[in-house]
Design a protein around this motif. Structure first.
Motif, PDB file in Angstrom:
ATOM      1  N   PRO A   1       0.806  -1.226   0.000  1.00  0.00           N
ATOM      2  CA  PRO A   1       0.000   0.000   0.000  1.00  0.00           C
ATOM      3  C   PRO A   1       0.837   1.274   0.000  1.00  0.00           C
ATOM      4  O   PRO A   1       0.298   2.357  -0.237  1.00  0.00           O
ATOM      5  CB  PRO A   1      -0.828  -0.106   1.284  1.00  0.00           C
ATOM      6  N   GLN A   2       2.129   1.165   0.246  1.00  0.00           N
ATOM      7  CA  GLN A   2       2.985   2.349   0.141  1.00  0.00           C
ATOM      8  C   GLN A   2       3.403   2.626  -1.299  1.00  0.00           C
ATOM      9  O   GLN A   2       3.956   3.697  -1.576  1.00  0.00           O
ATOM     10  CB  GLN A   2       4.252   2.167   0.975  1.00  0.00           C
TER      11      GLN A   2
ATOM     12  N   LEU B   1       2.013 -15.119   3.165  1.00  0.00           N
ATOM     13  CA  LEU B   1       2.615 -13.915   3.745  1.00  0.00           C
ATOM     14  C   LEU B   1       3.034 -12.925   2.661  1.00  0.00           C
ATOM     15  O   LEU B   1       3.798 -13.272   1.759  1.00  0.00           O
ATOM     16  CB  LEU B   1       3.849 -14.305   4.568  1.00  0.00           C
ATOM     17  N   THR B   2       2.508 -11.714   2.744  1.00  0.00           N
ATOM     18  CA  THR B   2       2.973 -10.614   1.895  1.00  0.00           C
ATOM     19  C   THR B   2       3.608  -9.589   2.812  1.00  0.00           C
ATOM     20  O   THR B   2       2.958  -9.067   3.719  1.00  0.00           O
ATOM     21  CB  THR B   2       1.805  -9.979   1.124  1.00  0.00           C
ATOM     22  N   LEU B   3       4.894  -9.329   2.575  1.00  0.00           N
ATOM     23  CA  LEU B   3       5.659  -8.527   3.528  1.00  0.00           C
ATOM     24  C   LEU B   3       6.317  -7.345   2.820  1.00  0.00           C
ATOM     25  O   LEU B   3       6.970  -7.510   1.797  1.00  0.00           O
ATOM     26  CB  LEU B   3       6.722  -9.425   4.170  1.00  0.00           C
ATOM     27  N   ILE B   4       6.124  -6.159   3.398  1.00  0.00           N
ATOM     28  CA  ILE B   4       6.753  -4.941   2.882  1.00  0.00           C
ATOM     29  C   ILE B   4       7.821  -4.474   3.864  1.00  0.00           C
ATOM     30  O   ILE B   4       7.980  -5.076   4.930  1.00  0.00           O
ATOM     31  CB  ILE B   4       5.709  -3.819   2.647  1.00  0.00           C
ATOM     32  N   GLN B   5       8.543  -3.427   3.494  1.00  0.00           N
ATOM     33  CA  GLN B   5       9.572  -2.802   4.336  1.00  0.00           C
ATOM     34  C   GLN B   5      10.821  -3.702   4.452  1.00  0.00           C
ATOM     35  O   GLN B   5      10.810  -4.740   5.109  1.00  0.00           O
ATOM     36  CB  GLN B   5       9.019  -2.473   5.735  1.00  0.00           C
TER      37      GLN B   5
ATOM     38  N   ALA C   1      11.967  -5.121   7.883  1.00  0.00           N
ATOM     39  CA  ALA C   1      11.103  -6.204   8.366  1.00  0.00           C
ATOM     40  C   ALA C   1      11.376  -7.487   7.585  1.00  0.00           C
ATOM     41  O   ALA C   1      11.360  -8.591   8.148  1.00  0.00           O
ATOM     42  CB  ALA C   1       9.634  -5.798   8.246  1.00  0.00           C
TER      43      ALA C   1
ATOM     44  N   ARG D   1      10.454   9.568  -4.589  1.00  0.00           N
ATOM     45  CA  ARG D   1       9.275  10.422  -4.363  1.00  0.00           C
ATOM     46  C   ARG D   1       9.652  11.718  -3.641  1.00  0.00           C
ATOM     47  O   ARG D   1       9.052  12.770  -3.884  1.00  0.00           O
ATOM     48  CB  ARG D   1       8.206   9.648  -3.567  1.00  0.00           C
TER      49      ARG D   1
ATOM     50  N   GLN E   1       5.044  -8.738  10.220  1.00  0.00           N
ATOM     51  CA  GLN E   1       3.998  -7.785   9.826  1.00  0.00           C
ATOM     52  C   GLN E   1       3.971  -6.573  10.757  1.00  0.00           C
ATOM     53  O   GLN E   1       3.759  -5.434  10.308  1.00  0.00           O
ATOM     54  CB  GLN E   1       2.608  -8.460   9.849  1.00  0.00           C
TER      55      GLN E   1
ATOM     56  N   ALA F   1       6.934  -4.415   9.945  1.00  0.00           N
ATOM     57  CA  ALA F   1       6.725  -3.684   8.682  1.00  0.00           C
ATOM     58  C   ALA F   1       5.847  -2.464   8.920  1.00  0.00           C
ATOM     59  O   ALA F   1       6.147  -1.361   8.464  1.00  0.00           O
ATOM     60  CB  ALA F   1       6.102  -4.609   7.643  1.00  0.00           C
TER      61      ALA F   1
ATOM     62  N   ASN G   1       7.743   0.159  10.722  1.00  0.00           N
ATOM     63  CA  ASN G   1       8.780   0.792   9.895  1.00  0.00           C
ATOM     64  C   ASN G   1       8.217   1.729   8.842  1.00  0.00           C
ATOM     65  O   ASN G   1       8.938   2.599   8.356  1.00  0.00           O
ATOM     66  CB  ASN G   1       9.667  -0.277   9.257  1.00  0.00           C
ATOM     67  N   ILE G   2       6.968   1.566   8.473  1.00  0.00           N
ATOM     68  CA  ILE G   2       6.346   2.585   7.615  1.00  0.00           C
ATOM     69  C   ILE G   2       6.515   3.944   8.279  1.00  0.00           C
ATOM     70  O   ILE G   2       6.911   4.928   7.651  1.00  0.00           O
ATOM     71  CB  ILE G   2       4.846   2.285   7.392  1.00  0.00           C
TER      72      ILE G   2
ATOM     73  N   TRP H   1       3.925  13.511   3.637  1.00  0.00           N
ATOM     74  CA  TRP H   1       4.545  12.230   4.043  1.00  0.00           C
ATOM     75  C   TRP H   1       3.752  11.554   5.147  1.00  0.00           C
ATOM     76  O   TRP H   1       3.653  10.316   5.181  1.00  0.00           O
ATOM     77  CB  TRP H   1       6.007  12.464   4.440  1.00  0.00           C
TER      78      TRP H   1
ATOM     79  N   ALA I   1      -1.208   4.221   4.261  1.00  0.00           N
ATOM     80  CA  ALA I   1      -0.711   2.842   4.120  1.00  0.00           C
ATOM     81  C   ALA I   1      -1.007   2.034   5.389  1.00  0.00           C
ATOM     82  O   ALA I   1      -1.406   0.860   5.320  1.00  0.00           O
ATOM     83  CB  ALA I   1       0.789   2.846   3.819  1.00  0.00           C
TER      84      ALA I   1
ATOM     85  N   ASP J   1      -4.622   1.068   5.286  1.00  0.00           N
ATOM     86  CA  ASP J   1      -4.807  -0.074   4.386  1.00  0.00           C
ATOM     87  C   ASP J   1      -4.425  -1.393   5.072  1.00  0.00           C
ATOM     88  O   ASP J   1      -5.132  -2.402   4.934  1.00  0.00           O
ATOM     89  CB  ASP J   1      -3.956   0.092   3.123  1.00  0.00           C
ATOM     90  N   LEU J   2      -3.310  -1.378   5.780  1.00  0.00           N
ATOM     91  CA  LEU J   2      -2.882  -2.613   6.454  1.00  0.00           C
ATOM     92  C   LEU J   2      -3.853  -2.980   7.569  1.00  0.00           C
ATOM     93  O   LEU J   2      -4.162  -4.158   7.780  1.00  0.00           O
ATOM     94  CB  LEU J   2      -1.463  -2.458   7.014  1.00  0.00           C
TER      95      LEU J   2
ATOM     96  N   LYS K   1      -6.887  -4.821   6.414  1.00  0.00           N
ATOM     97  CA  LYS K   1      -6.690  -6.249   6.097  1.00  0.00           C
ATOM     98  C   LYS K   1      -6.732  -7.134   7.345  1.00  0.00           C
ATOM     99  O   LYS K   1      -6.755  -8.360   7.246  1.00  0.00           O
ATOM    100  CB  LYS K   1      -5.339  -6.439   5.385  1.00  0.00           C
TER     101      LYS K   1
END
Lengths: 215, 215
Positions: free
Chosen positions: A50-51, A62-66, A69, A112, B93, B96, B99-100, B135, B142, B145-146, B149
């Motif tokens: 989502p970022q 598992l869907t992992l961002i960052q 992490a 960005r 998770q 993550a 860390n956003i 920012w 984001a 959004d998380l 879920k």
């Protein structure tokens, strides 16, 4: 394990080094940050991340961002070889070093952010470079100070083997070169960078060696 | 345990929440970021924290910088009550989500960054506020959004008890208020913030309740 990244992304670069150090195979999908208005901004990619940033790791459900992490998850899931020390105080020092880069340097030079400086403040390339140089120099000088306090005599940041600190340092030093940062006052940072580049796990993770690399 | 912070620092605020959740006592020293040219820039403070940023934690021989490393160290050292899940996928998770904020939101609104925008790009207060709003909004959307879920139905980000995600979210939402961010599109973020504020560990960590608080 599916990995969504971009050859030039410093945070994807970190993950690639960790995959290589741990001997992990992964399916790579390139998310081109500049093509077609930015492939990271599609609804399909945003549904995962989502970022609308890279990287993203998918492993089964598992869907992992960052990236930080993801690196901790890799360590928890594939503990050998370790990228964090077993001792909790040393582990904290390594995380602090890594976070100088992951929090206080890298996000400031993100695409960005540089676009915003151009669009809203009229920054040209020279002004963007000066911006990046300031934060990279500040952060890497703090890293240099922390390395000066180490007395282990090893080639790497915190011991005989490369770990999370080196994983974050190397892409940042690579990026420092792109932005014309003077590293003359950082002999320890430079020495760690060179020691890491001699290892295939680091060398093969370099942006220029990725399937989506461009000039 | 000595803790060097500043009432208005978002990263010090995170640590205060964790101290309170874990029931830890600490000796507090205020490092005033604006007084006398910035107390964080003295040679004495820089010897502990080469970034000249807050917070810093000192525990015996250990001097630790970077709030996220401090929070992980607190978890490793005082595991109960836990601020990270035992399951490694869930832990990832939570990291993550945290860390956003810790990487992609908070560092962009740091004092030194806002000073640079004013000094080098002539940004006035309205331009600085717009920068921060951009920012913060990106990051908190984001987070929203998380949270959408999640299906646990709990008041907190990732379960029945507050943890690292909540610890990072609350100071960022507080800061969003200072910069005039519109949170109307973020009902889940707002609900977590309010649920946390009902707990003394969060309420007592608020900037206005610290010994160095100002108007």
């Amino acid at each position: 394990m599916q990995f969504y990244g971009y050859f030039r992304s410093s945070s994807a670069y970190r993950c690639r080094i960790a995959f290589n150090l741990k001997g992990l195979e992964y399916d790579f999908t390139s998310v081109h940050l500049r093509r077609g208005g930015g492939q990271q901004k599609t609804p399909e990619y945003r549904a995962m991340n989502p970022q609308a940033l890279v990287p993203t790791l998918v492993n089964g459900d598992l869907t992992l961002i960052q990236s930080m992490a993801i690196l901790e998850w890799l360590e928890d899931t594939y503990p050998e070889p370790a990228i964090l020390p077993a001792d909790k105080d040393k582990r904290a020092q390594v995380r602090a070093f890594a976070n100088i880069i992951a929090c206080d340097v890298h996000p400031l030079q993100n695409l960005r952010v540089l676009q915003y400086l151009g669009d809203e403040f009229g920054a040209d390339q020279a002004a963007k470079d000066a911006w990046c140089q300031r934060w990279i120099t500040d952060g890497l000088m703090a890293c240099e100070d922390l390395l000066a306090k180490q007395s282990h005599g090893s080639a790497f940041c915190f011991g005989e083997t490369p770990g999370l600190a080196d994983i974050c340092l190397v892409p940042q030093v690579f990026s420092a070169g792109r932005f014309g940062v003077d590293l003359a006052a950082m002999p320890r940072v430079t020495a760690v960078y060179e020691a890491c580049q001699a290892l295939s796990a680091f060398a093969n993770a370099a942006p220029g060696k990725q399937p989506d690399a461009e000039e």
